[in-house]
Design a protein around this motif. Structure first.
Motif, short mmCIF file in Angstrom:
data_model
loop_
_atom_site.label_atom_id
_atom_site.label_comp_id
_atom_site.label_asym_id
_atom_site.label_seq_id
_atom_site.Cartn_x
_atom_site.Cartn_y
_atom_site.Cartn_z
N CYS A 1 -28.52 -62.29 -69.02
CA CYS A 1 -29.56 -62.74 -69.96
C CYS A 1 -30.70 -63.29 -69.12
O CYS A 1 -30.59 -64.38 -68.54
CB CYS A 1 -29.01 -63.80 -70.90
N ALA A 2 -31.77 -62.54 -69.07
CA ALA A 2 -32.94 -62.94 -68.28
C ALA A 2 -33.93 -63.66 -69.18
O ALA A 2 -34.34 -63.13 -70.21
CB ALA A 2 -33.58 -61.72 -67.65
N ALA A 3 -34.30 -64.86 -68.78
CA ALA A 3 -35.22 -65.67 -69.56
C ALA A 3 -36.61 -65.65 -68.94
O ALA A 3 -36.75 -65.62 -67.72
CB ALA A 3 -34.71 -67.10 -69.64
N SER A 4 -37.59 -65.66 -69.79
CA SER A 4 -38.97 -65.72 -69.32
C SER A 4 -39.79 -66.57 -70.27
O SER A 4 -39.39 -66.80 -71.42
CB SER A 4 -39.57 -64.32 -69.20
N GLY A 5 -40.91 -67.04 -69.80
CA GLY A 5 -41.79 -67.83 -70.64
C GLY A 5 -41.63 -69.32 -70.47
O GLY A 5 -42.51 -70.09 -70.85
N ARG A 6 -40.49 -69.74 -69.98
CA ARG A 6 -40.25 -71.13 -69.65
C ARG A 6 -38.99 -71.22 -68.80
O ARG A 6 -38.22 -70.27 -68.73
CB ARG A 6 -40.14 -72.00 -70.89
N THR A 7 -38.78 -72.39 -68.21
CA THR A 7 -37.58 -72.62 -67.41
C THR A 7 -36.53 -73.27 -68.29
O THR A 7 -36.82 -74.21 -69.03
CB THR A 7 -37.90 -73.53 -66.22
N PHE A 8 -35.30 -72.77 -68.18
CA PHE A 8 -34.22 -73.26 -69.02
C PHE A 8 -33.20 -74.09 -68.24
O PHE A 8 -32.07 -74.25 -68.68
CB PHE A 8 -33.53 -72.08 -69.71
N THR A 9 -33.61 -74.61 -67.11
CA THR A 9 -32.69 -75.35 -66.26
C THR A 9 -31.98 -76.46 -67.02
O THR A 9 -30.77 -76.65 -66.86
CB THR A 9 -33.42 -75.94 -65.05
N GLU B 1 -19.04 -63.09 -89.14
CA GLU B 1 -20.11 -64.01 -88.80
C GLU B 1 -20.25 -64.10 -87.28
O GLU B 1 -19.31 -63.85 -86.53
CB GLU B 1 -19.81 -65.39 -89.38
N ARG B 2 -21.44 -64.48 -86.87
CA ARG B 2 -21.68 -64.70 -85.46
C ARG B 2 -20.87 -65.92 -85.01
O ARG B 2 -20.82 -66.94 -85.70
CB ARG B 2 -23.18 -64.94 -85.21
N GLU B 3 -20.23 -65.79 -83.84
CA GLU B 3 -19.38 -66.87 -83.38
C GLU B 3 -19.69 -67.26 -81.95
O GLU B 3 -20.15 -66.44 -81.15
CB GLU B 3 -17.89 -66.46 -83.49
N PHE B 4 -19.41 -68.51 -81.65
CA PHE B 4 -19.62 -69.05 -80.32
C PHE B 4 -18.64 -68.43 -79.34
O PHE B 4 -17.46 -68.26 -79.65
CB PHE B 4 -19.44 -70.57 -80.37
N VAL B 5 -19.13 -68.14 -78.13
CA VAL B 5 -18.28 -67.60 -77.09
C VAL B 5 -18.21 -68.56 -75.90
O VAL B 5 -17.13 -68.93 -75.45
CB VAL B 5 -18.81 -66.23 -76.61
N ALA B 6 -19.38 -68.94 -75.37
CA ALA B 6 -19.41 -69.79 -74.18
C ALA B 6 -20.78 -70.44 -74.07
O ALA B 6 -21.76 -69.95 -74.63
CB ALA B 6 -19.12 -68.97 -72.93
N ALA B 7 -20.83 -71.55 -73.35
CA ALA B 7 -22.09 -72.24 -73.12
C ALA B 7 -22.02 -72.99 -71.81
O ALA B 7 -20.93 -73.33 -71.32
CB ALA B 7 -22.41 -73.21 -74.26
N SER B 8 -23.19 -73.27 -71.26
CA SER B 8 -23.23 -74.03 -70.01
C SER B 8 -24.50 -74.84 -69.93
O SER B 8 -25.50 -74.53 -70.57
CB SER B 8 -23.15 -73.09 -68.80
N LYS B 9 -24.43 -75.89 -69.10
CA LYS B 9 -25.59 -76.74 -68.92
C LYS B 9 -25.49 -77.47 -67.60
O LYS B 9 -24.40 -77.91 -67.21
CB LYS B 9 -25.68 -77.77 -70.05
N TRP B 10 -26.61 -77.57 -66.91
CA TRP B 10 -26.71 -78.45 -65.76
C TRP B 10 -27.08 -79.82 -66.29
O TRP B 10 -28.10 -79.98 -66.95
CB TRP B 10 -27.78 -77.96 -64.79
N ASN B 11 -26.25 -80.82 -65.99
CA ASN B 11 -26.54 -82.16 -66.48
C ASN B 11 -27.47 -82.87 -65.50
O ASN B 11 -27.69 -82.41 -64.38
CB ASN B 11 -25.24 -82.94 -66.65
#
Length: 126
Positions: A22-30, A44-54
């Motif tokens: 998933c390539a993001a553009s237009g802003r930084t998603f750090t 229905e659409r369902e959650f699979v995975a997520a991540s975040k830099w704290n």
């Protein structure tokens, strides 16, 4: 203009692997939660995975129970790209996979995401 563009979907046999990007553009998603969702036909659409830099520099990952131990979410901040490595695929993993981004912390809730990609089809044959 913010864009999320998924790629890497396709047809694979059960037990095989795929890596979605998933390539993001237009802003930084750090500092955003980046998530992957999926939607199978008639479901229905369902959650699979997520991540975040704290803010403490720790990388957190979260997974739905059906994919734990098989899927891995990762991020390349330099490329503003998030990946979903999918191993040991099963026919029930067949779905359109979407990536999404949010500033908040409700990472399993679809409605909390601010940005969405167009989706990429994953088909797992038995």
């Amino acid at each position: 203009q913010v864009q999320l563009v998924e790629s890497g979907g396709g047809l694979v046999q059960a037990g095989g692997s795929l890596r979605l990007s998933c390539a993001a553009s237009g802003r930084t998603f750090t500092n955003y939660f980046m998530g992957w969702f999926r939607q199978a036909p008639g479901k229905e659409r369902e959650f699979v995975a997520a991540s975040k830099w704290n803010s403490d520099g720790v990388y957190y990952t979260y997974y739905a129970d059906p994919v734990k131990g098989r899927f891995t979410i990762s991020r390349d901040n330099a490329k503003n790209t998030v990946y979903l490595q999918m191993n040991s695929l099963k026919p029930e993993d067949t779905a359109v996979y979407y990536c999404a981004a949010q500033r908040g912390s409700d990472y399993t809730i679809m409605q909390k995401y601010d940005y969405w990609g167009q989706g990429t089809q994953v088909t797992v044959s038995s």
